[in-house]
Scaffold this motif. Sequence first.
Motif, PDB file in Angstrom:
ATOM      1  N   ILE A 121       0.951  -1.211  -0.021  1.00 13.60           N
ATOM      2  CA  ILE A 121      -0.082  -0.008  -0.029  1.00 13.60           C
ATOM      3  C   ILE A 121       0.797   1.217   0.088  1.00 13.60           C
ATOM      4  O   ILE A 121       0.409   2.214  -0.559  1.00 13.60           O
ATOM      5  CB  ILE A 121      -1.035  -0.097   1.218  1.00 13.60           C
ATOM      6  CG1 ILE A 121      -2.201   1.097   1.141  1.00 13.60           C
ATOM      7  CG2 ILE A 121      -0.492   0.202   2.470  1.00 13.60           C
ATOM      8  CD1 ILE A 121      -3.435   0.494   1.267  1.00 13.60           C
ATOM      9  N   VAL A 122       2.025   1.181   0.585  1.00 17.69           N
ATOM     10  CA  VAL A 122       3.036   2.255   0.605  1.00 17.69           C
ATOM     11  C   VAL A 122       3.452   2.737  -1.006  1.00 17.69           C
ATOM     12  O   VAL A 122       3.384   3.589  -1.352  1.00 17.69           O
ATOM     13  CB  VAL A 122       4.305   2.153   1.462  1.00 17.69           C
ATOM     14  CG1 VAL A 122       5.367   3.163   1.201  1.00 17.69           C
ATOM     15  CG2 VAL A 122       3.633   1.952   2.983  1.00 17.69           C
ATOM     16  N   THR A 125       0.627   4.081  -2.715  1.00 18.55           N
ATOM     17  CA  THR A 125       0.429   5.369  -2.540  1.00 18.55           C
ATOM     18  C   THR A 125       1.585   6.464  -3.197  1.00 18.55           C
ATOM     19  O   THR A 125       1.163   7.331  -3.517  1.00 18.55           O
ATOM     20  CB  THR A 125       0.488   5.675  -0.948  1.00 18.55           C
ATOM     21  OG1 THR A 125      -0.244   4.759  -0.344  1.00 18.55           O
ATOM     22  CG2 THR A 125      -0.203   6.954  -0.619  1.00 18.55           C
ATOM     23  N   ILE A 126       2.652   5.993  -3.006  1.00 19.24           N
ATOM     24  CA  ILE A 126       3.940   6.689  -3.609  1.00 19.24           C
ATOM     25  C   ILE A 126       3.497   6.856  -4.949  1.00 19.24           C
ATOM     26  O   ILE A 126       3.835   8.040  -5.654  1.00 19.24           O
ATOM     27  CB  ILE A 126       5.011   6.167  -3.237  1.00 19.24           C
ATOM     28  CG1 ILE A 126       5.525   6.488  -1.461  1.00 19.24           C
ATOM     29  CG2 ILE A 126       6.521   6.846  -4.065  1.00 19.24           C
ATOM     30  CD1 ILE A 126       6.648   5.798  -1.355  1.00 19.24           C
ATOM     31  N   VAL A 129       0.520   9.309  -5.580  1.00 20.94           N
ATOM     32  CA  VAL A 129       0.487  10.704  -5.176  1.00 20.94           C
ATOM     33  C   VAL A 129       1.729  11.337  -5.372  1.00 20.94           C
ATOM     34  O   VAL A 129       1.891  12.739  -5.291  1.00 20.94           O
ATOM     35  CB  VAL A 129       0.061  11.007  -3.548  1.00 20.94           C
ATOM     36  CG1 VAL A 129      -1.401  10.181  -3.133  1.00 20.94           C
ATOM     37  CG2 VAL A 129       1.179  10.016  -2.712  1.00 20.94           C
ATOM     38  N   ILE A 130       2.919  10.603  -5.717  1.00 19.30           N
ATOM     39  CA  ILE A 130       4.197  11.164  -6.193  1.00 19.30           C
ATOM     40  C   ILE A 130       4.669  10.900  -7.465  1.00 19.30           C
ATOM     41  O   ILE A 130       4.667  12.140  -8.325  1.00 19.30           O
ATOM     42  CB  ILE A 130       5.273  10.683  -5.042  1.00 19.30           C
ATOM     43  CG1 ILE A 130       4.890  10.873  -3.534  1.00 19.30           C
ATOM     44  CG2 ILE A 130       6.612  11.408  -5.317  1.00 19.30           C
ATOM     45  CD1 ILE A 130       4.964  12.266  -2.969  1.00 19.30           C
TER      46      ILE A 130
END
Lengths: 150, 145
Positions: A121-122, A125-126, A129-130
């Motif tokens: 999930i990290v 997300t990265i 969103v990045i």
Amino acid sequence: MEGNEVLMILKKIVKGIIHGLFMWLIYVLTIPFIVNSLTTAEIFTVPTFFELKWFLIMLFFIIIFAVASALKHRPYGVLLNVFGNLLAFLVLVKLLEGGLVTISVPVGEGIEVYVFMDLRIVLYTIFIVITIPSIMISVYESLKEIDEHI
Amino acid sequence: MLRVIVFLVGLSILLIVTYPLIIFVYDSMNGNFFSIRYSISHVNRTHIVFRVNLTYLNSAEIHDFNITVEILSEENKSIARSCVTKSVLKLNESLILELTIPLENAIKAKYVALTLKGVIGGIYPISVKVKEEFRGVKLWKVMKY
């Protein structure tokens, strides 16, 4: 490309590399020196190969983004930016073992401890969103500039 | 300007998502994960009770927590097994597991294996496996008593 423009681009690239070397000096020399002065340790800590390896990878990205920023008004700049962002994400995926991390914790003799964590999930997300916004912004900005030129 | 806004929004979302993980890793690196105490007592002349007391020491909550304790022989064969499940495990909460083992099986006990499973902050699944050798032959001592 005119001679002046080439010089300007080279100047920006060199500036980016000098910035990277400056960070290297802070990381390799200053931080261990300050830490040593604050603690009771007398020996100057030489960075391990592992630390240097990750720093060299970081320096590589600094150079890529410095070149991409120097070539901002050209298609190569956008391509380098996209390449740099995707490569940075791949390095992170490699570092986190694809998000499924298994660690063997050294506790003591006669005890074995294994920790398994699902950190996918990290990574998602990265990426959302990045990585994606960074790519989209650089593409959007270059398209905007092309529009303005037209 | 656009870059700054996107960066700040992205960073905020990332911090919100990774918040339980950051707390968990920080506490764990300071040695605050869980503490386990083992104790053994007699039920009668034929059985002993092996008790495991687990205290959770981390600030990050663990959801769907499950702990399995297993007593293993030298050949890694299961002698006794017990399991407890808790929906949410919070800081300083304790769990007690009891295993009643016949004496003839207890003599073969060599290792105690713990398997802890859960979801950190309801987001990150984690599984911890601990295998410890019975040192000081505690079970043997009880049997001699």
